[in-house]
Design a protein around this motif. Structure first.
Motif, PDB file in Angstrom:
ATOM      1  N   GLU A 297       0.521  -1.076   0.021  1.00  0.00           N
ATOM      2  CA  GLU A 297      -0.069  -0.114  -0.171  1.00  0.00           C
ATOM      3  C   GLU A 297       0.835   1.176   0.047  1.00  0.00           C
ATOM      4  OE1 GLU A 297      -2.903   0.294  -0.470  1.00  0.00           O
ATOM      5  OE2 GLU A 297      -4.068  -1.790   0.091  1.00  0.00           O
ATOM      6  N   GLY A 298       2.090   1.115   0.304  1.00  0.00           N
ATOM      7  CA  GLY A 298       2.900   2.261   0.265  1.00  0.00           C
ATOM      8  C   GLY A 298       2.926   3.222   1.476  1.00  0.00           C
ATOM      9  N   SER A 299       2.115   2.843   2.551  1.00  0.00           N
ATOM     10  CA  SER A 299       1.868   3.478   3.723  1.00  0.00           C
ATOM     11  C   SER A 299       1.479   2.642   5.015  1.00  0.00           C
ATOM     12  CB  SER A 299       0.797   4.473   3.214  1.00  0.00           C
ATOM     13  OG  SER A 299       0.150   5.103   4.692  1.00  0.00           O
ATOM     14  N   PRO A 300       1.928   2.993   6.058  1.00  0.00           N
ATOM     15  CA  PRO A 300       1.540   2.508   7.428  1.00  0.00           C
ATOM     16  C   PRO A 300       0.054   2.309   7.518  1.00  0.00           C
ATOM     17  CG  PRO A 300       3.311   3.522   7.697  1.00  0.00           C
ATOM     18  CD  PRO A 300       2.953   4.067   6.480  1.00  0.00           C
ATOM     19  N   ALA A 301      -0.550   3.290   6.796  1.00  0.00           N
ATOM     20  CA  ALA A 301      -2.237   3.221   6.704  1.00  0.00           C
ATOM     21  C   ALA A 301      -2.924   2.146   6.175  1.00  0.00           C
ATOM     22  CB  ALA A 301      -2.739   4.579   6.091  1.00  0.00           C
ATOM     23  N   GLY A 302      -2.122   1.522   5.376  1.00  0.00           N
ATOM     24  CA  GLY A 302      -2.599   0.369   4.660  1.00  0.00           C
ATOM     25  C   GLY A 302      -3.233  -0.927   5.843  1.00  0.00           C
ATOM     26  N   PRO A 303      -2.439  -1.387   6.587  1.00  0.00           N
ATOM     27  CA  PRO A 303      -3.240  -2.334   7.441  1.00  0.00           C
ATOM     28  C   PRO A 303      -4.227  -1.757   8.400  1.00  0.00           C
ATOM     29  CG  PRO A 303      -0.797  -2.364   7.820  1.00  0.00           C
ATOM     30  CD  PRO A 303      -1.035  -1.081   6.912  1.00  0.00           C
ATOM     31  N   ILE A 304      -4.317  -0.670   8.705  1.00  0.00           N
ATOM     32  CA  ILE A 304      -5.354   0.119   9.341  1.00  0.00           C
ATOM     33  C   ILE A 304      -6.694   0.268   8.579  1.00  0.00           C
ATOM     34  CG2 ILE A 304      -6.268   2.156  10.570  1.00  0.00           C
ATOM     35  CD1 ILE A 304      -3.172   2.679  11.236  1.00  0.00           C
ATOM     36  N   ILE A 305      -6.613   0.678   7.155  1.00  0.00           N
ATOM     37  CA  ILE A 305      -7.846   0.857   6.487  1.00  0.00           C
ATOM     38  C   ILE A 305      -8.465  -0.460   6.116  1.00  0.00           C
ATOM     39  CG2 ILE A 305      -8.736   1.850   4.389  1.00  0.00           C
ATOM     40  CD1 ILE A 305      -7.870   3.670   6.575  1.00  0.00           C
ATOM     41  N   ARG A 306      -7.334  -1.486   5.888  1.00  0.00           N
ATOM     42  CA  ARG A 306      -8.013  -2.843   5.350  1.00  0.00           C
ATOM     43  C   ARG A 306      -8.768  -3.372   6.686  1.00  0.00           C
ATOM     44  NH1 ARG A 306      -3.595  -6.169   1.879  1.00  0.00           N
ATOM     45  NH2 ARG A 306      -3.173  -4.699   0.612  1.00  0.00           N
ATOM     46  N   ALA A 307      -8.208  -3.265   7.802  1.00  0.00           N
ATOM     47  CA  ALA A 307      -8.772  -3.655   8.939  1.00  0.00           C
ATOM     48  C   ALA A 307     -10.356  -3.122   9.244  1.00  0.00           C
ATOM     49  CB  ALA A 307      -8.111  -3.760  10.221  1.00  0.00           C
ATOM     50  N   VAL A 308     -10.180  -1.603   9.220  1.00  0.00           N
ATOM     51  CA  VAL A 308     -11.424  -0.939   9.572  1.00  0.00           C
ATOM     52  C   VAL A 308     -12.245  -1.243   8.363  1.00  0.00           C
ATOM     53  CG1 VAL A 308     -12.378   1.274   9.619  1.00  0.00           C
ATOM     54  CG2 VAL A 308     -10.126   0.617  10.619  1.00  0.00           C
ATOM     55  N   ALA A 337      -2.197   3.106  -1.368  1.00  0.00           N
ATOM     56  CA  ALA A 337      -2.107   3.229  -2.560  1.00  0.00           C
ATOM     57  C   ALA A 337      -3.077   2.549  -3.480  1.00  0.00           C
ATOM     58  CB  ALA A 337      -0.839   2.891  -3.184  1.00  0.00           C
ATOM     59  N   LYS A 338      -3.731   1.378  -2.728  1.00  0.00           N
ATOM     60  CA  LYS A 338      -4.507   0.465  -3.330  1.00  0.00           C
ATOM     61  C   LYS A 338      -5.996   0.530  -2.612  1.00  0.00           C
ATOM     62  CE  LYS A 338      -0.948  -2.560  -5.091  1.00  0.00           C
ATOM     63  NZ  LYS A 338      -0.265  -3.922  -5.085  1.00  0.00           N
ATOM     64  N   VAL A 339      -6.178   0.134  -1.407  1.00  0.00           N
ATOM     65  CA  VAL A 339      -7.283   0.251  -0.809  1.00  0.00           C
ATOM     66  C   VAL A 339      -7.907   1.148  -0.586  1.00  0.00           C
ATOM     67  CG1 VAL A 339      -6.303   0.198   1.760  1.00  0.00           C
ATOM     68  CG2 VAL A 339      -8.426  -1.045   1.321  1.00  0.00           C
ATOM     69  N   LYS A 340      -9.357   1.415  -0.746  1.00  0.00           N
ATOM     70  CA  LYS A 340     -10.110   2.440  -0.528  1.00  0.00           C
ATOM     71  C   LYS A 340     -10.888   2.387   0.788  1.00  0.00           C
ATOM     72  CE  LYS A 340     -10.178   3.996  -5.479  1.00  0.00           C
ATOM     73  NZ  LYS A 340     -10.954   4.266  -6.487  1.00  0.00           N
ATOM     74  N   PRO A 341     -11.253   3.392   1.543  1.00  0.00           N
ATOM     75  CA  PRO A 341     -12.296   3.258   2.650  1.00  0.00           C
ATOM     76  C   PRO A 341     -13.553   3.060   2.152  1.00  0.00           C
ATOM     77  CG  PRO A 341     -10.841   5.221   2.863  1.00  0.00           C
ATOM     78  CD  PRO A 341     -10.615   4.703   1.329  1.00  0.00           C
ATOM     79  N   ARG A 342     -14.378   2.128   2.559  1.00  0.00           N
ATOM     80  CA  ARG A 342     -15.487   1.848   2.365  1.00  0.00           C
ATOM     81  C   ARG A 342     -16.478   2.949   2.438  1.00  0.00           C
ATOM     82  NH1 ARG A 342     -18.852  -1.580   4.191  1.00  0.00           N
ATOM     83  NH2 ARG A 342     -19.536  -2.777   2.611  1.00  0.00           N
ATOM     84  N   ARG A 343     -17.723   2.922   1.896  1.00  0.00           N
ATOM     85  CA  ARG A 343     -18.533   4.125   1.986  1.00  0.00           C
ATOM     86  C   ARG A 343     -19.096   4.309   3.350  1.00  0.00           C
ATOM     87  NH1 ARG A 343     -23.562   3.915   4.350  1.00  0.00           N
ATOM     88  NH2 ARG A 343     -24.100   1.664   4.661  1.00  0.00           N
ATOM     89  N   LEU A 373      -5.418  15.841  -0.087  1.00  0.00           N
ATOM     90  CA  LEU A 373      -5.995  15.398  -1.753  1.00  0.00           C
ATOM     91  C   LEU A 373      -6.089  14.109  -1.872  1.00  0.00           C
ATOM     92  CD1 LEU A 373      -4.489  18.667  -3.493  1.00  0.00           C
ATOM     93  CD2 LEU A 373      -6.691  18.486  -2.452  1.00  0.00           C
ATOM     94  N   LYS A 374      -5.212  13.253  -1.753  1.00  0.00           N
ATOM     95  CA  LYS A 374      -5.221  11.857  -1.864  1.00  0.00           C
ATOM     96  C   LYS A 374      -6.513  11.249  -1.025  1.00  0.00           C
ATOM     97  CE  LYS A 374      -0.451  11.512  -3.315  1.00  0.00           C
ATOM     98  NZ  LYS A 374       0.940  11.090  -2.764  1.00  0.00           N
ATOM     99  N   TRP A 375      -6.594  11.658   0.146  1.00  0.00           N
ATOM    100  CA  TRP A 375      -7.701  11.098   0.906  1.00  0.00           C
ATOM    101  C   TRP A 375      -9.094  11.267   0.377  1.00  0.00           C
ATOM    102  CZ3 TRP A 375      -7.363   6.954   4.093  1.00  0.00           C
ATOM    103  CH2 TRP A 375      -6.198   6.916   4.811  1.00  0.00           C
ATOM    104  N   LYS A 376      -9.036  12.795   0.074  1.00  0.00           N
ATOM    105  CA  LYS A 376     -10.418  13.094  -0.332  1.00  0.00           C
ATOM    106  C   LYS A 376     -10.785  12.495  -1.608  1.00  0.00           C
ATOM    107  CE  LYS A 376     -12.191  17.211  -2.902  1.00  0.00           C
ATOM    108  NZ  LYS A 376     -11.935  18.179  -3.941  1.00  0.00           N
ATOM    109  N   ALA A 377      -9.720  12.043  -2.732  1.00  0.00           N
ATOM    110  CA  ALA A 377      -9.844  11.472  -3.995  1.00  0.00           C
ATOM    111  C   ALA A 377     -10.529   9.987  -3.473  1.00  0.00           C
ATOM    112  CB  ALA A 377      -8.573  11.293  -4.667  1.00  0.00           C
TER     113      ALA A 377
END
Length: 596
Positions: A297-308, A337-343, A373-377
């Motif tokens: 994911e290119g970021s430590p946010a990757g594991p968090i967003i996948r879990a959330v 870079a890959k996973v997006k937050p669910r709606r 801007l990337k989070w917004k996208a």
């Protein structure tokens, strides 16, 4: 506190000009009125409060107490509150009106056939409409929880063609200062509706966040689970398991987390947003599975967003309208870079690492801007946690005011849903212009497209008097320029001012305070006493900077006996003032006793 001004001057100040008679709507005229306040028997509690507040302030303004009735009278004119049948009939049963009444916290102020309608979205809109009327057209000002400006007038009127419909840019607006947090009714007047403002239902309620933030420690407390399940928790850089943070990639931990979140929602069925977020600090898991996800994911946010996302998917069948909020904070600020937050996932981006004396959309904060801007996208909704204080020392000058409005406009332009402005919560009413900061930030949260500098002038002139306000604005400008000249970033942790505030500039600021005090000399004695107390509180951070400055503190061996005695007396006065106003904290963590 009441001040007597001409209503015509007030109208001019508000941009309203009338010719001939006062106006088509004479709400009160020399102690009499033909108007009654109408609030339906089945109105919600906040609308009944709105009627009582309007009655109270009309009496304070004009001396006339308007009757409150349940339905329109056969004769006379009416101020229609909320969604009474008469109000809806006059507004018109149109799709446009229906749409306005559904917009979060929207207000409607309209005059129809000599009647005034004050309505809005439930539960808070009608209350906000009343306070907007008082502020915009009748020049009432809610400076603090105990200090207001209410002009005494003989005539109280409005234009005959009046239509104000407005909905705030931000659904959630929290100005996190001592006064709005400890006086819920003042928070309502500021139109601040956040988590810590415990506003009761009869005053419109507020937006709450179940768990608030840093919730993994509560959802899966290490004290309960670590001994039997150490693999649920972070593998730190030394190779040891650490209960301060979870291992977001562990399947068993994730199953337990889903169960814990569902349990919380079932116990709190009115929840709109629940926090599932990393604990505080920089520690994160370095196990092989988390490291692999970070690499992908290119970021430590990757594991968090996948879990959330997995938690959000698990609760959706039973709680389809609940949002799961998580933090983009310190190491997780950069989006994956890959996973997006669910709606049904709400990202709360924290401005923790920013330079707070420069705009957030400037080159100085380019990393934050790009991450934002990337989070917004990739996100369907975005929240902001902003830092408008100095956590190390609430009680000294903090030169971060210049771009508060610029930053909120940046967020509004990019459709941010909620903003939490974390200010000085522990300094009481004795921090660096905390009364002005709370008022100005609240105004900008309600409408970020206002002119911040004009708002600052309005507060300083209205609260301290115009002559003193001019001097105080010069103090604020001096601090801003002094820090900017050092060409260094302004963080939110700074123990003193000695690395940026020169002794010469500090002395100039103190002279400006002296001049502000002298400008009160021609005021009536009662006013002068009130204004002097306000000015003393405003000066405290600068006096504290003086007694802590290397050139003037007791540590300076070159001070003569007279100078030393003067500094000691000044410190005793500072301390006595803090004690009189019950200041509890030096900063976010240190208590005031550490300063003493």
């Amino acid at each position: 506190m009441r001040y007597g001004f001409s209503l015509r001057r007030l109208a001019a100040a508000a941009g309203i000009f009338w010719s001939g008679a006062l106006s088509a709507l004479e709400i009160a005229d020399r102690g009499r009125s033909d108007y009654a306040i109408v609030v339906a028997a089945d109105a919600i509690p906040a609308e009944k409060t709105a009627a009582a507040e309007l009655q109270r302030y009309v009496k304070a303004l004009s001396g006339v107490e308007l009757p409150i009735v349940g339905e329109p009278r056969q004769d006379g004119k009416h101020i229609l509150i909320g969604r009474s049948p008469a109000a809806l009939e006059l507004l018109g049963d149109t799709p446009e009106t229906a749409a306005w009444l559904k917009r979060d916290d929207a207000i409607i102020i309209e005059t129809v056939d000599g009647n005034l309608i004050l309505s809005g979205a439930r539960p808070r809109g009608t209350l906000y409409a009343v306070y907007t009327l008082l502020e915009r057209f009748w020049q009432v000002r809610f400076w603090t929880s105990t200090e207001e400006s209410v002009p005494a007038v003989e005539q109280l009127g409005l234009p005959d063609r009046l239509s104000v419909r407005y909905a705030p840019q931000f659904l959630g607006r929290e100005v996190h200062y001592w006064e709005p947090n400890h006086a819920p009714q003042f928070a309502v007047k500021l139109k601040s509706n956040g988590h810590f403002q415990e506003i009761p239902v009869e005053w419109g309620g507020h937006l709450t966040l179940l768990g608030f933030v840093h919730t993994l420690g509560n959802l899966l407390p290490a004290s309960q689970y670590f001994e039997d399940h150490p693999d649920w928790y972070a593998l730190d850089e030394s190779g040891a398991r650490n209960g301060e943070q979870p291992c977001w990639s562990n399947p068993a931990m994730l199953d337990a987390l889903k169960t814990a979140v569902l349990k919380e929602l079932r116990e709190h069925p009115d929840t709109k947003i629940i926090s599932v977020s990393q604990n505080d600090g920089w520690l994160r898991c370095h196990c092989d599975a988390c490291a692999q996800i970070e690499a992908e994911e290119g970021s430590p946010a990757g594991p968090i967003i996948r879990a959330v996302n997995a938690v959000a998917a698990a609760i959706e069948p039973e709680f389809p309208e609940v949002l799961v909020e998580t933090l983009a904070y310190v190491y997780s600020q950069t989006p994956p870079a890959k996973v997006k937050p669910r709606r049904n996932v709400l990202i709360r981006l924290c401005c923790y690492q920013n330079d707070f004396c420069r705009p957030y959309d400037s080159a100085a904060n380019e990393t934050f801007r790009q991450d934002f801007l990337k989070w917004k996208a990739i996100s369907s909704q975005l929240a902001i946690w902003n830092y408008v204080t100095n956590f190390s020392n609430y009680l000294i000058p903090h030169p971060n005011t210049r771009h508060l409005g610029d930053d909120l406009r940046f967020f509004a332009d990019n459709k941010v849903a909620t903003v939490f402005e974390q200010g000085d919560i522990g300094s009481g009413i004795c921090g660096d212009f905390v009364q002005m900061r709370a008022w100005v930030v609240a105004q900008l949260l309600w409408d970020p497209y206002q002119d911040q500098r004009q708002l600052m002038k309005e507060f300083l002139n209205g609260y301290y008097s115009p002559a003193a306000g001019e001097k105080l604005l010069a103090v604020i400008d001096l601090m801003t320029e002094e820090f900017a000249g050092r060409n260094k970033p302004l963080g939110c942790y700074r123990g003193d001012v000695n690395d940026w505030l020169s002794f010469e500039a500090l002395q100039t600021a103190l002279r400006l305070f002296d001049e502000a005090a002298a400008a009160l000399a021609d005021r009536p004695a009662e006013q002068r006493e009130v204004l002097a107390k306000r000015l003393r509180r405003a000066r405290l951070p600068y006096d504290l900077a003086l007694v802590c400055h290397p050139l003037s503190s007791a540590w300076n061996g070159s001070l003569n006996e007279t100078e030393y005695a003067a500094r000691l007396a000044l410190w005793e006065d500072i301390k006595a003032t803090y004690q009189a106003y019950q200041v509890t904290n030096l900063g976010e963590i240190p208590r005031i006793d550490e300063l003493y």
